[in-house]
Design a protein around this motif. Sequence first.
Motif, PDB file in Angstrom:
ATOM      1  N   TYR A 199      -3.933   0.307  -0.572  1.00  0.00           N
ATOM      2  CA  TYR A 199      -3.047   0.789   0.493  1.00  0.00           C
ATOM      3  C   TYR A 199      -3.730   0.735   1.856  1.00  0.00           C
ATOM      4  CZ  TYR A 199      -0.930   4.194   3.617  1.00  0.00           C
ATOM      5  OH  TYR A 199      -0.398   4.811   4.719  1.00  0.00           O
ATOM      6  N   VAL A 200      -4.980   1.185   1.922  1.00  0.00           N
ATOM      7  CA  VAL A 200      -5.724   1.162   3.187  1.00  0.00           C
ATOM      8  C   VAL A 200      -5.897  -0.271   3.670  1.00  0.00           C
ATOM      9  CG1 VAL A 200      -7.970   1.633   4.257  1.00  0.00           C
ATOM     10  CG2 VAL A 200      -6.919   3.339   2.755  1.00  0.00           C
ATOM     11  N   ALA A 201      -6.183  -1.192   2.739  1.00  0.00           N
ATOM     12  CA  ALA A 201      -6.381  -2.591   3.108  1.00  0.00           C
ATOM     13  C   ALA A 201      -5.114  -3.216   3.684  1.00  0.00           C
ATOM     14  CB  ALA A 201      -6.847  -3.386   1.896  1.00  0.00           C
ATOM     15  N   VAL A 202      -3.956  -2.760   3.231  1.00  0.00           N
ATOM     16  CA  VAL A 202      -2.686  -3.319   3.706  1.00  0.00           C
ATOM     17  C   VAL A 202      -2.185  -2.603   4.959  1.00  0.00           C
ATOM     18  CG1 VAL A 202      -0.241  -3.597   3.133  1.00  0.00           C
ATOM     19  CG2 VAL A 202      -1.983  -4.153   1.450  1.00  0.00           C
ATOM     20  N   ALA A 203      -2.141  -1.287   4.913  1.00  0.00           N
ATOM     21  CA  ALA A 203      -1.551  -0.520   6.010  1.00  0.00           C
ATOM     22  C   ALA A 203      -2.458  -0.447   7.232  1.00  0.00           C
ATOM     23  CB  ALA A 203      -1.207   0.890   5.529  1.00  0.00           C
ATOM     24  N   TYR A 204      -3.772  -0.519   7.018  1.00  0.00           N
ATOM     25  CA  TYR A 204      -4.723  -0.418   8.125  1.00  0.00           C
ATOM     26  C   TYR A 204      -5.708  -1.580   8.043  1.00  0.00           C
ATOM     27  CZ  TYR A 204      -2.830   4.306   8.020  1.00  0.00           C
ATOM     28  OH  TYR A 204      -1.987   5.385   8.001  1.00  0.00           O
ATOM     29  N   ALA A 205      -5.151  -2.805   8.104  1.00  0.00           N
ATOM     30  CA  ALA A 205      -5.959  -4.001   7.881  1.00  0.00           C
ATOM     31  C   ALA A 205      -7.139  -4.101   8.843  1.00  0.00           C
ATOM     32  CB  ALA A 205      -5.078  -5.247   8.004  1.00  0.00           C
ATOM     33  N   VAL A 206      -6.906  -3.804  10.125  1.00  0.00           N
ATOM     34  CA  VAL A 206      -7.977  -3.909  11.121  1.00  0.00           C
ATOM     35  C   VAL A 206      -8.931  -2.723  11.008  1.00  0.00           C
ATOM     36  CG1 VAL A 206      -8.520  -4.008  13.576  1.00  0.00           C
ATOM     37  CG2 VAL A 206      -6.514  -5.218  12.685  1.00  0.00           C
ATOM     38  N   GLU A 207      -8.364  -1.521  10.981  1.00  0.00           N
ATOM     39  CA  GLU A 207      -9.200  -0.317  10.915  1.00  0.00           C
ATOM     40  C   GLU A 207     -10.008  -0.242   9.634  1.00  0.00           C
ATOM     41  OE1 GLU A 207      -6.035  -0.508  11.430  1.00  0.00           O
ATOM     42  OE2 GLU A 207      -5.336   0.747  13.099  1.00  0.00           O
ATOM     43  N   SER A 208      -9.515  -0.868   8.563  1.00  0.00           N
ATOM     44  CA  SER A 208     -10.190  -0.759   7.273  1.00  0.00           C
ATOM     45  C   SER A 208     -11.553  -1.433   7.261  1.00  0.00           C
ATOM     46  CB  SER A 208      -9.315  -1.372   6.166  1.00  0.00           C
ATOM     47  OG  SER A 208      -9.160  -2.761   6.353  1.00  0.00           O
ATOM     48  N   ARG A 209     -11.847  -2.239   8.289  1.00  0.00           N
ATOM     49  CA  ARG A 209     -13.174  -2.842   8.359  1.00  0.00           C
ATOM     50  C   ARG A 209     -14.248  -1.765   8.375  1.00  0.00           C
ATOM     51  NH1 ARG A 209     -12.369  -7.365  13.158  1.00  0.00           N
ATOM     52  NH2 ARG A 209     -10.369  -8.189  12.420  1.00  0.00           N
ATOM     53  N   GLY A 210     -13.942  -0.636   8.994  1.00  0.00           N
ATOM     54  CA  GLY A 210     -14.896   0.454   9.053  1.00  0.00           C
ATOM     55  C   GLY A 210     -14.721   1.463   7.948  1.00  0.00           C
ATOM     56  N   LEU A 211     -13.499   1.511   7.389  1.00  0.00           N
ATOM     57  CA  LEU A 211     -13.209   2.500   6.355  1.00  0.00           C
ATOM     58  C   LEU A 211     -13.661   2.045   4.970  1.00  0.00           C
ATOM     59  CD1 LEU A 211      -9.595   3.566   7.430  1.00  0.00           C
ATOM     60  CD2 LEU A 211     -11.715   4.865   7.748  1.00  0.00           C
ATOM     61  N   ARG A 212     -13.504   0.771   4.701  1.00  0.00           N
ATOM     62  CA  ARG A 212     -13.777   0.252   3.365  1.00  0.00           C
ATOM     63  C   ARG A 212     -15.182  -0.319   3.296  1.00  0.00           C
ATOM     64  NH1 ARG A 212     -10.925  -3.989   1.900  1.00  0.00           N
ATOM     65  NH2 ARG A 212     -10.582  -3.420  -0.271  1.00  0.00           N
ATOM     66  N   ARG A 213     -16.083   0.448   2.704  1.00  0.00           N
ATOM     67  CA  ARG A 213     -17.478   0.058   2.555  1.00  0.00           C
ATOM     68  C   ARG A 213     -17.912   0.305   1.111  1.00  0.00           C
ATOM     69  NH1 ARG A 213     -16.824  -2.336   6.535  1.00  0.00           N
ATOM     70  NH2 ARG A 213     -17.872  -2.154   8.568  1.00  0.00           N
ATOM     71  N   GLN A 214     -18.770  -0.569   0.597  1.00  0.00           N
ATOM     72  CA  GLN A 214     -19.254  -0.382  -0.770  1.00  0.00           C
ATOM     73  C   GLN A 214     -19.986   0.943  -0.925  1.00  0.00           C
ATOM     74  OE1 GLN A 214     -21.586  -3.822  -2.019  1.00  0.00           O
ATOM     75  NE2 GLN A 214     -19.867  -4.502  -3.260  1.00  0.00           N
ATOM     76  N   LYS A 215     -20.704   1.346   0.115  1.00  0.00           N
ATOM     77  CA  LYS A 215     -21.429   2.612   0.059  1.00  0.00           C
ATOM     78  C   LYS A 215     -20.467   3.770  -0.145  1.00  0.00           C
ATOM     79  CE  LYS A 215     -24.490   5.595   2.771  1.00  0.00           C
ATOM     80  NZ  LYS A 215     -25.234   5.749   4.055  1.00  0.00           N
ATOM     81  N   HIS A 216     -19.349   3.740   0.605  1.00  0.00           N
ATOM     82  CA  HIS A 216     -18.352   4.803   0.462  1.00  0.00           C
ATOM     83  C   HIS A 216     -17.740   4.793  -0.943  1.00  0.00           C
ATOM     84  CE1 HIS A 216     -17.739   4.451   5.102  1.00  0.00           C
ATOM     85  NE2 HIS A 216     -18.851   5.088   4.787  1.00  0.00           N
ATOM     86  N   ALA A 217     -17.431   3.601  -1.452  1.00  0.00           N
ATOM     87  CA  ALA A 217     -16.842   3.487  -2.785  1.00  0.00           C
ATOM     88  C   ALA A 217     -17.808   4.007  -3.848  1.00  0.00           C
ATOM     89  CB  ALA A 217     -16.466   2.038  -3.078  1.00  0.00           C
ATOM     90  N   GLY A 218     -19.092   3.709  -3.678  1.00  0.00           N
ATOM     91  CA  GLY A 218     -20.089   4.186  -4.626  1.00  0.00           C
ATOM     92  C   GLY A 218     -20.213   5.703  -4.618  1.00  0.00           C
TER      93      GLY A 218
END
Length: 336
Positions: A118-137
């Motif tokens: 959802y974040v990747a679709v709804a916030y495609a540009v902003e997700s560059r900073g939101l979606r990180r492997q460190k955060h997922a881990g």
Amino acid sequence: MSKEVAMNVSCQLPYEHDRIPLVILYSAVVIIGLPANLATVYLTFLQVLRKNVLGIYLLSLSLCDLMYLCTLPLWTIYVTTGHVWHWNSMACKVTGYVFFNNMYISIFLLCCVSVDRYVAVAYAVESRGLRRQKHAGIITCIICVIVAVGHCPVFIMKEGETEGREKKCFEPGQNTAMVTGFNYARFFIGFFIPLIILVATNRSILANIQASAGLQQRQKVKVKYLAITVIVLFLVCFAPYHIILLLRAVMFHFTESGSCDFEIQVYTPYTISLGLSTFNSAMNPILYVLASDNIRKEIRRGLSGLRSQPRCTDSSLPKIQNSKNSDVPMRENNST
């Protein structure tokens, strides 16, 4: 006789009725789930090495399912021999602990997958900073710790004691006040809230995809079917089991002391629902990983002996915007 004492008396449940169906189901889950999860552990590990954020959740999901699949032979023997536990109480508790952890870690990781998409679709540009492997881990570790700590009461429950009794391991006929509270928590925290998250995120994904003018109708249909399949599979695998848990929790307050009528009536639906929840371990890799275009291409490249290093994307959604972050879906081909 008090309710607490009465409910500790095992009901004589129709164990023979579920033997063949459960053995067949458990065997099918192992036959399908073991190779599928082993393959996806390898494939998602490659995605993690290529900085794919979604790969963290999918790799963790496959590892979790593999751990549970390793306990199915014990459950199969238990069912085959008339629900007689042939090992000690600690083995029963550990096996039950792994089962509970697998179910709810899987459920929460499925929520993470849907939220990430959802974040990747709804916030495609902003997700560059939101979606990180460190955060997922970090999120994955927090989920595992919370679920593991939350199920520690399994080790002090009398339902897991097998010595000197009928050698039953966490049977539904042994309901207690502790189990009742446990069932309430599992229904609302482990099922109802995640269901709301899955429905809300997948609904928003569909809305954003349908509103996109840069996608082909074929791509929109594929995303639609994936979103519907995710919700349907979740409901089929987990709704019956948790509804019965809720019914058992509610009936604990109204059932007459020492009465086993309700437990006997609900036993067959309970065993069916338990089997359905197990089937989720075999379907997760097929739905979330092997259905991905990137994974299928990875398999074809492996079979052809190629060692190319293609850019990795989250192919479970159509690409909706160009980005240097290969985890963010963009408005091109390569959708699931």
